[in-house]
Scaffold this active site. Structure first.
Site, PDB file in Angstrom:
ATOM      1  N   GLU A  20      58.836  75.084 -12.786  1.00 39.75           N
ATOM      2  CA  GLU A  20      60.478  74.860 -12.100  1.00 39.75           C
ATOM      3  C   GLU A  20      61.349  74.766 -12.453  1.00 39.75           C
ATOM      4  O   GLU A  20      61.558  73.821 -13.183  1.00 39.75           O
ATOM      5  CB  GLU A  20      59.716  74.876 -10.103  1.00 39.75           C
ATOM      6  N   LYS A 151      59.640  66.653   0.886  1.00 41.70           N
ATOM      7  CA  LYS A 151      60.092  66.111   0.439  1.00 41.70           C
ATOM      8  C   LYS A 151      60.379  65.387   1.373  1.00 41.70           C
ATOM      9  O   LYS A 151      60.731  65.786   2.486  1.00 41.70           O
ATOM     10  CB  LYS A 151      61.509  67.183   0.037  1.00 41.70           C
TER      11      LYS A 151
HETATM   12  N1  PSU Z   1      62.104  68.307  -4.040  1.00 35.86           N
HETATM   13  C1  PSU Z   1      62.130  67.912  -5.131  1.00 35.86           C
HETATM   14  N2  PSU Z   1      63.409  67.890  -6.324  1.00 35.86           N
HETATM   15  C2  PSU Z   1      64.089  69.463  -6.046  1.00 35.86           C
HETATM   16  C3  PSU Z   1      63.347  70.376  -5.400  1.00 35.86           C
HETATM   17  C4  PSU Z   1      62.490  69.779  -4.493  1.00 35.86           C
HETATM   18  O1  PSU Z   1      62.359  66.432  -5.288  1.00 35.86           O
HETATM   19  O2  PSU Z   1      64.867  69.150  -6.676  1.00 35.86           O
HETATM   20  C5  PSU Z   1      63.944  71.313  -5.023  1.00 35.86           C
HETATM   21  C6  PSU Z   1      63.291  72.552  -5.153  1.00 35.86           C
HETATM   22  O3  PSU Z   1      63.929  73.447  -6.265  1.00 35.86           O
HETATM   23  C7  PSU Z   1      63.086  73.029  -4.060  1.00 35.86           C
HETATM   24  C8  PSU Z   1      64.369  72.647  -3.209  1.00 35.86           C
HETATM   25  O4  PSU Z   1      62.506  73.951  -4.050  1.00 35.86           O
HETATM   26  O5  PSU Z   1      65.137  71.739  -3.976  1.00 35.86           O
HETATM   27  C9  PSU Z   1      63.928  73.164  -1.682  1.00 35.86           C
HETATM   28  O6  PSU Z   1      65.326  73.679  -1.627  1.00 35.86           O
HETATM   29  P1  PSU Z   1      66.118  73.800  -0.113  1.00 35.86           P
HETATM   30  O7  PSU Z   1      66.052  73.143   0.967  1.00 35.86           O
HETATM   31  O8  PSU Z   1      67.783  74.499   0.088  1.00 35.86           O
HETATM   32  O9  PSU Z   1      65.303  75.106   0.372  1.00 35.86           O
END
Ligand code: PSU
Ligand code: MN
Length: 303
Positions: A20, A151
């Site tokens: 990604e 996360k």
């Molecule tokens: N975890 C990390 N770094 C990131 C992300 C997740 O350690 O940059 C990113 C991933 O791309 C994940 C996104 O899909 O954050 C999720 O964001 P949201 O909660 O806004 O959907």
């Protein structure tokens, strides 16, 4: 648009690992972001698979990027692109870095089954209405996401419950408990433990082979040598959440804000752990993809 090398590898039935790009533009600071992205690609190649970084480049959804394009994403011009953002970015000719959700979508369209990242999104703490589209994609897209868990800034128990509700298995790669990103995890059980990449490939093959159309979380804990101190991380998360609330940060800006805040308050220790776990995930994903490519081709699940 699928890069020539990626398309040829898939046509041959050989292993490809998707990577990604939100992690490049919004997850890690420069210059570690581009360095890590390139090292992940190298780890995938070292295991015999072909890497395919996913992003929207000038209005085109691309699977497999050049080094120059990865550097562009690291330079700050890319918007965070989840499922809802793709139509607008494509129509307006914009550049966006794909989240787990959008990368799963593009991977599936290209015929890629295995994807590596750092951590997935989920249900946020406090605001249980802020739920990442990563969960929507996991429920509806037959792709395996190799990650170091959710996360840890999120509400882990609620996220694990949500995955269960959506019918998404969590395969613990060498672990019985849900990894917690910067640390190896506590007491939340995974759905099933797998001690070898070949075992995981067998589970994936059977999951899709029986007709299920959902994704799979392969939860691969951070290596022990680089695990962060749990108390330091817990304190940093609590501080980061309070700072986000004070600064009135909401929606898609929450995750990048928290990651940057935690990086600052742990003086880089979290960053070092983050970089290490992402590279480890890329290497393990490649082994799983290689094992999956050795099994009979799956005809189902393409839609
Ligand atoms: N975890 C990390 N770094 C990131 C992300 C997740 O350690 O940059 C990113 C991933 O791309 C994940 C996104 O899909 O954050 C999720 O964001 P949201 O909660 O806004 O959907
Ligand atoms: Mn969100």
């Amino acid at each position: 648009m699928v890069a020539d090398e990626v398309a040829a590898t898939l046509a041959d039935g050989r292993a490809v690992v998707a990577l990604e790009s939100t992690i490049i533009s919004h997850g890690l600071p420069s210059p570690q972001n581009v360095e890590t992205a390139l090292e992940c690609a190298a780890h995938v190649r070292a295991s015999g698979a072909v890497p395919a970084t996913v992003a929207v480049i000038d209005g085109s959804l691309r699977v497999g990027l050049s080094v120059d394009e990865i550097e562009r994403l690291g330079s700050g011009e890319a918007e965070k692109a989840s499922l809802r953002d793709l139509g607008y970015l494509l129509a307006e000719g914009r550049t966006g870095s794909t989240t787990v959700a959008a990368t799963m979508f593009a991977s599936h369209r290209a015929g890629i089954r295995v994807f590596a990242t750092g951590g997935i999104g989920g249900v946020h703490r406090g605001d249980d209405h802020d739920i990442s589209a990563d969960l929507t994609a996991l429920a509806t897209t037959p792709v395996a996401v190799v990650c170091a868990g959710v996360k840890a800034v999120l509400d882990l128990p609620r996220t694990v419950e949500a995955l269960e509700t959506l019918g998404v298995p969590i395969v613990g790669q060498g672990t019985d408990v849900m990894p917690e990103f910067w640390t190896r995890g506590g007491d939340l059980p995974v759905s099933v433990r797998s001690d070898r990449p070949t075992t995981t490939a067998g589970i994936l093959h059977a999951h899709w082979g029986c007709g299920l159309l959902s994704g799979v979380v392969v939860a691969n804990p951070i290596p022990i040598a680089v695990e962060a101190d749990p108390q330091t991380i817990t304190d940093a998360i609590v501080g980061g959440l309070a700072a986000a609330e004070a600064a009135e940060v909401h929606g898609r800006d929450v995750t990048p804000f928290l990651l940057a805040h935690i990086g600052q308050t742990t003086r880089g220790a979290s960053l070092e752990a983050n970089v290490a776990l992402v590279k480890h995930n890329a290497a393990v994903a490649a082994e799983i993809a290689m094992a999956l490519a050795a099994l009979p081709t799956l005809g189902v699940g393409r839609n």
